[in-house]
Design an enzyme around this catalytic site. Structure first.
Site, PDB file in Angstrom:
ATOM      1  N   ASN A   9      29.817  32.385 -10.658  1.00 28.00           N
ATOM      2  CA  ASN A   9      28.920  33.535 -10.767  1.00 28.00           C
ATOM      3  C   ASN A   9      29.033  34.298  -9.452  1.00 28.00           C
ATOM      4  O   ASN A   9      28.473  33.887  -8.445  1.00 28.00           O
ATOM      5  CB  ASN A   9      27.480  33.045 -11.001  1.00 28.00           C
ATOM      6  CG  ASN A   9      26.472  34.180 -10.968  1.00 28.00           C
ATOM      7  OD1 ASN A   9      26.842  35.364 -11.008  1.00 28.00           O
ATOM      8  ND2 ASN A   9      25.192  33.836 -10.898  1.00 28.00           N
ATOM      9  N   LYS A  11      27.875  37.116  -8.682  1.00 27.49           N
ATOM     10  CA  LYS A  11      26.686  37.932  -8.351  1.00 27.49           C
ATOM     11  C   LYS A  11      27.131  39.337  -7.886  1.00 27.49           C
ATOM     12  O   LYS A  11      28.050  39.886  -8.478  1.00 27.49           O
ATOM     13  CB  LYS A  11      25.822  37.226  -7.312  1.00 27.49           C
ATOM     14  CG  LYS A  11      25.487  35.788  -7.739  1.00 27.49           C
ATOM     15  CD  LYS A  11      24.445  35.147  -6.892  1.00 27.49           C
ATOM     16  CE  LYS A  11      24.221  33.721  -7.370  1.00 27.49           C
ATOM     17  NZ  LYS A  11      23.129  33.052  -6.677  1.00 27.49           N
ATOM     18  N   HIS A  94      19.355  33.971 -15.847  1.00 27.55           N
ATOM     19  CA  HIS A  94      19.522  33.490 -14.465  1.00 27.55           C
ATOM     20  C   HIS A  94      18.192  33.684 -13.720  1.00 27.55           C
ATOM     21  O   HIS A  94      17.499  34.677 -13.936  1.00 27.55           O
ATOM     22  CB  HIS A  94      20.655  34.251 -13.767  1.00 27.55           C
ATOM     23  CG  HIS A  94      21.048  33.614 -12.474  1.00 27.55           C
ATOM     24  ND1 HIS A  94      20.332  33.810 -11.312  1.00 27.55           N
ATOM     25  CD2 HIS A  94      22.045  32.752 -12.166  1.00 27.55           C
ATOM     26  CE1 HIS A  94      20.886  33.096 -10.345  1.00 27.55           C
ATOM     27  NE2 HIS A  94      21.931  32.445 -10.835  1.00 27.55           N
ATOM     28  N   GLU A  96      17.559  34.704 -10.895  1.00 25.15           N
ATOM     29  CA  GLU A  96      17.458  35.967 -10.146  1.00 25.15           C
ATOM     30  C   GLU A  96      17.087  37.121 -11.079  1.00 25.15           C
ATOM     31  O   GLU A  96      16.518  38.125 -10.643  1.00 25.15           O
ATOM     32  CB  GLU A  96      18.779  36.241  -9.400  1.00 25.15           C
ATOM     33  CG  GLU A  96      18.923  35.308  -8.211  1.00 25.15           C
ATOM     34  CD  GLU A  96      20.352  35.072  -7.755  1.00 25.15           C
ATOM     35  OE1 GLU A  96      21.257  35.803  -8.171  1.00 25.15           O
ATOM     36  OE2 GLU A  96      20.548  34.118  -6.974  1.00 25.15           O
ATOM     37  N   GLU A 164      19.718  24.811 -13.754  1.00 24.24           N
ATOM     38  CA  GLU A 164      19.730  25.374 -12.398  1.00 24.24           C
ATOM     39  C   GLU A 164      18.320  25.341 -11.813  1.00 24.24           C
ATOM     40  O   GLU A 164      17.557  26.311 -11.968  1.00 24.24           O
ATOM     41  CB  GLU A 164      20.210  26.826 -12.449  1.00 24.24           C
ATOM     42  CG  GLU A 164      21.641  27.005 -12.860  1.00 24.24           C
ATOM     43  CD  GLU A 164      22.284  28.152 -12.098  1.00 24.24           C
ATOM     44  OE1 GLU A 164      23.323  27.924 -11.470  1.00 24.24           O
ATOM     45  OE2 GLU A 164      21.728  29.263 -12.095  1.00 24.24           O
ATOM     46  N   GLY A 170      21.219  29.063  -4.101  1.00 27.10           N
ATOM     47  CA  GLY A 170      21.404  30.092  -3.080  1.00 27.10           C
ATOM     48  C   GLY A 170      21.234  29.603  -1.655  1.00 27.10           C
ATOM     49  O   GLY A 170      20.944  28.434  -1.393  1.00 27.10           O
ATOM     50  N   SER A 212      23.713  25.050  -5.391  1.00 28.29           N
ATOM     51  CA  SER A 212      24.317  24.531  -4.146  1.00 28.29           C
ATOM     52  C   SER A 212      25.351  23.438  -4.387  1.00 28.29           C
ATOM     53  O   SER A 212      25.549  22.569  -3.537  1.00 28.29           O
ATOM     54  CB  SER A 212      23.237  24.017  -3.181  1.00 28.29           C
ATOM     55  OG  SER A 212      22.341  25.058  -2.865  1.00 28.29           O
TER      56      SER A 212
HETATM   57  C1  PEP Z   1      23.600  30.389  -8.916  1.00 31.57           C
HETATM   58  O1  PEP Z   1      22.987  31.309  -8.387  1.00 31.57           O
HETATM   59  O2  PEP Z   1      23.783  30.361 -10.147  1.00 31.57           O
HETATM   60  C2  PEP Z   1      24.113  29.317  -8.070  1.00 31.57           C
HETATM   61  C3  PEP Z   1      24.426  28.170  -8.613  1.00 31.57           C
HETATM   62  O3  PEP Z   1      24.236  29.610  -6.729  1.00 31.57           O
HETATM   63  P1  PEP Z   1      24.692  28.614  -5.543  1.00 31.57           P
HETATM   64  O4  PEP Z   1      25.811  27.765  -6.066  1.00 31.57           O
HETATM   65  O5  PEP Z   1      25.123  29.514  -4.460  1.00 31.57           O
HETATM   66  O6  PEP Z   1      23.480  27.800  -5.205  1.00 31.57           O
END
Ligand code: PEP
Length: 255
Positions: A9, A11, A94, A96, A164, A170, A212
């Site tokens: 992703n 973003k 998501h 966000e 998630e 993030g 992460s």
């Molecule tokens: C995400 O935002 O879907 C995500 C998994 O981000 P990160 O891997 O950077 O935590």
């Protein structure tokens, strides 16, 4: 065992189409037979990335979609627009976007619209925080059940659920979930799906982990965590990390 899938992703990155093409080409070098790889990229890049070359195992995804077919929705894109530029997957729900007002009802409508056009929805679910009484399980259950509420049960196997936990996503994340926490939630999500369909369907639905995830812990998430793959944020912007995680997934399937 479900086929492993590694989804990036991007973003709102990278900042130019030239950089996007460069990153996409580098990721393409790391593909491994037997592992599905998907890059979910910003809308303006999709067409250029498609020209670089996609296959059944290396597909393009979108980061969002509107559930209406057409009309006065400034700034939105429809499922047919995505399909016309070669998109095969699309992220919905998501955290966000949920933070900007995307509700379970909207997620369900998006899943239905995508299902109709045969784009695979990547449905993100996850609690904002954990509590000792386990109320966070209800949050995840509500998200799973609501998101699947408008599509036929026969289509459940054509969706991907991404667990998630919001607290793990993030650069401001507390930490990644542990493989044990991931395992617990994957069993729980399968049970939620089983309760509204049947066990076989629940087992054939791919459930992946995001938050992460890194090269260091990818193997543990796939083995002990029982994840069918990953939704990667930051790690998908680094072709080396993305490639190594794809490789780890391929080692995991050949065991
Ligand atoms: C995400 O935002 O879907 C995500 C998994 O981000 P990160 O891997 O950077 O935590």
């Amino acid at each position: 065992m479900n086929k492993k899938i590694i989804i990036g992703n991007w973003k709102m990155n990278p900042s130019s189409v030239t950089d996007a093409e460069k990153l996409f080409k580098s990721i393409k070098k790391s593909l491994v037979k037997g592992v599905d790889t998907v890059v979910c990229a910003p809308f303006p890049y999709l067409q250029s990335l498609k020209k670089i070359g996609v296959t059944q195992n290396f597909a393009l995804g979108a980061e969002n979609v509107h559930f209406e077919k057409e009309g006065a929705f400034t700034g939105e894109v429809s499922t047919s627009m995505l399909s016309s530029v070669g998109v095969k997957y699309c992220i919905v729900g998501h955290s966000e976007r949920r933070a900007q007002g995307e509700t379970d009802e909207m997620v369900a409508k998006k899943v239905l619209a995508l299902n109709k056009i045969k784009i695979i929805p990547i449905i993100c679910v996850g609690e904002k925080e954990r509590d000792h009484s386990g109320f966070y399980l209800n949050t995840v259950k509500e998200q799973v059940v609501a998101s699947l509420s408008l599509i036929p049960k026969a289509s459940f196997k054509n969706v991907i659920v991404a667990y998630e936990p919001v607290w793990a996503i993030g650069s401001s994340a507390l930490r990644a979930a542990t493989p044990a926490e991931c395992h617990e939630m994957i069993i729980f999500i399968r049970k939620c799906i089983s309760d509204i369909s049947n066990q076989a369907t629940a087992h054939s639905t791919r459930i992946i982990y995001g938050g992460s995830a890194s090269v260091e812990d990818a193997g543990a998430f796939l083995n002990f965590g029982m994840a069918d793959g990953f939704l990667l944020g930051r790690a998908s912007l680094n072709a080396k990390s993305f490639g190594e995680i794809i490789k780890i997934a391929s080692i995991n399937i050949s065991k």
